[in-house]
Design a protein around this motif. Sequence first.
Motif, short mmCIF file in Angstrom:
data_model
loop_
_atom_site.label_atom_id
_atom_site.label_comp_id
_atom_site.label_asym_id
_atom_site.label_seq_id
_atom_site.Cartn_x
_atom_site.Cartn_y
_atom_site.Cartn_z
N ASN A 114 38.46 36.64 40.52
CA ASN A 114 39.80 36.11 40.26
C ASN A 114 39.73 34.70 39.67
OD1 ASN A 114 40.99 38.40 41.13
ND2 ASN A 114 41.66 37.63 43.12
N GLN A 115 38.85 33.86 40.25
CA GLN A 115 38.73 32.49 39.75
C GLN A 115 38.29 32.47 38.28
OE1 GLN A 115 36.08 31.19 42.98
NE2 GLN A 115 37.52 29.55 43.42
N GLU A 116 37.30 33.27 37.99
CA GLU A 116 36.80 33.30 36.60
C GLU A 116 37.89 33.80 35.65
OE1 GLU A 116 33.19 35.26 33.95
OE2 GLU A 116 33.38 35.74 36.08
N ASN A 117 38.61 34.85 36.03
CA ASN A 117 39.66 35.39 35.16
C ASN A 117 40.77 34.37 34.94
OD1 ASN A 117 38.27 37.75 34.95
ND2 ASN A 117 39.45 38.85 36.50
N GLU A 118 41.12 33.63 35.99
CA GLU A 118 42.17 32.63 35.82
C GLU A 118 41.75 31.52 34.86
OE1 GLU A 118 44.49 33.00 40.12
OE2 GLU A 118 43.61 31.10 39.51
N HIS A 119 40.46 31.14 34.95
CA HIS A 119 39.96 30.14 33.99
C HIS A 119 40.06 30.66 32.57
CE1 HIS A 119 38.80 27.25 36.94
NE2 HIS A 119 37.82 27.97 37.48
N ARG A 126 39.93 45.01 33.43
CA ARG A 126 39.85 46.46 33.64
C ARG A 126 38.71 46.81 34.58
NH1 ARG A 126 40.86 46.57 28.06
NH2 ARG A 126 38.64 46.81 27.63
N LEU A 127 37.55 46.12 34.43
CA LEU A 127 36.40 46.40 35.30
C LEU A 127 36.72 46.07 36.75
CD1 LEU A 127 33.47 45.10 33.07
CD2 LEU A 127 34.18 47.46 33.45
N SER A 128 37.60 45.12 36.97
CA SER A 128 37.97 44.73 38.34
C SER A 128 39.22 45.46 38.83
CB SER A 128 38.22 43.21 38.38
OG SER A 128 37.11 42.50 37.95
N ASN A 147 39.66 39.73 24.24
CA ASN A 147 39.08 41.05 24.48
C ASN A 147 38.16 41.03 25.70
OD1 ASN A 147 40.41 42.10 22.28
ND2 ASN A 147 38.72 41.72 20.86
N THR A 148 37.35 39.97 25.81
CA THR A 148 36.44 39.86 26.96
C THR A 148 37.21 39.78 28.27
OG1 THR A 148 34.82 38.73 25.58
CG2 THR A 148 34.56 38.51 27.96
#
Length: 653
Positions: free
Chosen positions: A57-62, A134-136, A127-128
């Motif tokens: 979650n932290q990485e996605n928010e960044h 999607r993977l999460s 895209n990344t």
Amino acid sequence: YPASLSLPLSLCADIVGTLRPDEKAIMTYVSCFYHAFSGAQKAETAANRICKVLAVNQENEHLMEDYERLASDLLEWIRRTIPWLEDRVPQKTIQEMQQKLEDFRDYRRVHKPPKVQEKCQLEINFNTLQTKLRLSNRPAFMPSEGRMVSDINNGWQHLEQAEKGYEEWLLNEIRRLERLDHLAEKFRQKASIHEAWTDGKEAMLRQRDYETATLADIRALIRKHEAFESDLAAHQDRVEQIAAIAQELNELDYYDSHNVNTRCQKICDQWDALGSLTHSRREALEKTEKQLETIDQLHLEYAKQAAPFNNWMESAMEDLQDMFIVHTIEEIEGLISAHDQFKSTLPDADREREAILAIHKEAQRIAESNHIKLSGSNPYTTVTPQIINSKWEKVQQLVPKRDHALLEEQSKQQSNEHLRRQFASQANVVGPWIQTKMEEIGRISIEMHGTLEDQLSHLKQYERSIVDYKPNLDLLEQQHQLIQEALIFDNKHTNYTMEHIRVGWEQLLTTIARTINEVENQILTRDAKGISQEQMQEFRASFNHFDSMDSDDFRALLISTGYSLGDAEFNRIMSVVDPNHSGLVTFQAFIDFMSRETTDTDTADQVIASFKVLAGDKNYITAEELRRELPPDQAEYCIARMSFSTACTARAT
């Protein structure tokens, strides 16, 4: 030790102090130990699972924050740039317009390329991020309103349309100003020549000298007036040319049209006055009927021939000093051919000059032989032999100067032609090379040779070869710069323009970057989903069976693999694989769907169950328990995003 081990340990102490412990007691103590250690292991597993989810979650928010920031910056740059490119306020001089053109070249060469890279990187990051979500099993990222990838693409397309229109407008304006300057100078030159010729003509025509003149004088005045009328008719063409040039300057919106119109009107009014005065004077002089003597006839013949010849010389001097603007070898060769043709008429003109001068000499011979005292000037014309000889000498001097100017322009056009061929030679190599690379990248992206890592390696090799080819594009830019500086506007030797090459190059860089990113995302998906290489190839083979998979193709593929679908179920699946409702299913979404049933992902129920384990099967968990069971940074991250009651507890749901 965990708090749950305190009871078994106290019981163990009781057994140690008993000589012969009861067998049932022993079994009870062993059972307590088993449950205590089992609970501790579950808590550790739950904590690890929560840490993993929180880290994702932290990485996605960044990544989301970075995307929003980059998108805002790029859209702001486009917003600032488009008004500048849409500014179509023309300047009054070529120098000011050329400065605008130079500013535009700086924008193309310096300011735009970094923004192209930012746009490409922004799409890759987007895209990344979507792949990781999607993977999460997280919802797809939806940027804030106005910052979608489609918004950026629309803005970029608007920018390039404005850019193209701006360049065409600049070049057309420069051509127009060149034409205006040329016409304005031509107008001033012809107007000055005409004004010099008309100087004193009105005063001459207003004279009433015939009222006190003798019969011989009147006859002389009639012939002189006839010569003047011939001269006047010869100048009619120049007046029409002056008016035509003034009209063209008005149609082209020349900035000094007011002064041009004022001067032209003055010339036309004066010309009308000259015509009226000429007619009035002729009526007064036509009262005489007596013919002149032989000498007068010769003077008249001289005047009639000298006037058109003098006009011819004046026109020749005008033409020899006339400025010219050409853009091709053919145009300058046409001027050289016309000049050579003019030079071929000079021997005949010289013989005509000698014949005219012979008439004057014959009149002098007759006057001397008959003891006639001449006044020293021809009463019918002001064009003396000295004037004819002086102008003829001037024509002779202007011919080599014209030769030199034409040869210089021919050399310039030859140089321009060399620049055209040089650019065309390079462009005809670079353009097909870019097209070939685009086709090769397309084949790699659909073929299934080797593993995904092999495909990724192959694509990166292509990327390096493309980057290594950049000096060829830089060379072409240098050649294009030379063409622009030489103000060359067309090139018949190639169908490629620098704009075509730039667009192709940008598309090539974007395509290879997107293709590499797509393969990297497939690797991420494969590793996260536990898909084998054989399965990935099967997925790719199934997907490649269709040129582009729409909803009908996807339904047919599902049915062929054994799915029994109703409309409601199929619509539910399409909402998962096509959340943006584009009507197309991407390969990445296809892989996610085909592998979702067989992969181990962190579902919402698993996360809730993990929290309940940490909370000791309670329906809530305290901040202290989170700090005890999780790493400090992730515990605080979790606490900051949970809703706590006054009792400092959080619901597990």
